[in-house]
Design a protein around this motif. Sequence first.
Motif, short mmCIF file in Angstrom:
data_model
loop_
_atom_site.label_atom_id
_atom_site.label_comp_id
_atom_site.label_asym_id
_atom_site.label_seq_id
_atom_site.Cartn_x
_atom_site.Cartn_y
_atom_site.Cartn_z
N GLU A 24 0.83 -1.21 0.00
CA GLU A 24 0.00 0.00 0.00
C GLU A 24 0.87 1.26 0.00
N SER A 28 -1.71 6.81 2.14
CA SER A 28 -3.12 6.41 2.08
C SER A 28 -3.68 5.99 3.42
N PHE A 29 -2.83 5.66 4.37
CA PHE A 29 -3.27 5.14 5.66
C PHE A 29 -2.53 5.84 6.79
N ASP A 30 -3.18 5.96 7.93
CA ASP A 30 -2.56 6.50 9.13
C ASP A 30 -1.64 5.42 9.70
N ARG A 33 -2.46 4.04 13.23
CA ARG A 33 -3.61 3.14 13.28
C ARG A 33 -3.26 1.79 12.66
N VAL A 34 -2.47 1.81 11.59
CA VAL A 34 -2.03 0.55 10.98
C VAL A 34 -1.16 -0.22 11.97
N GLU A 83 -12.34 1.42 13.23
CA GLU A 83 -11.30 1.74 12.26
C GLU A 83 -10.15 0.73 12.34
N LEU A 87 -8.83 -1.78 9.49
CA LEU A 87 -7.42 -1.80 9.09
C LEU A 87 -6.81 -3.19 9.26
#
Length: 120
Positions: A24, A28-30, A33-34, A83, A87
């Motif tokens: 990825e 595109s992603f925090d 959080r990932v 969320e 994820l």
Amino acid sequence: ADLRMDAVTVATAALYFQRFFLVERKGSFDATRVAMACLWLAAKVREGSPRLRDVVNAFLALSDNAEEAKALPMEAYWVLRDEVVLLEQAVLRAMAFDTEPTQAYAHLTELAWLLDCGSA
């Protein structure tokens, strides 16, 4: 903020994180959080599953606004929890559901042992 996870679980989470961002795009992603999702997934795979609430609380306690995290309303927690679960699913898809950690973490485990970071 101590989840009492062994070095292999943490290294597995780091491996999942790396494998996710190999597939990825980074923006595109925090990433925080990932990382929560990867740590929770690694703990479940290694059969030392803490509660998701504990993982979220540990990350929030280490964040810049730790004081706000102490008084996190339940509605905000539920949004964050949902969320992280989404994820986790994204991490699994990015890794093609291959959760078996390779021996790539062996060097991290040895380093953790050398630095006396806990049992491996």
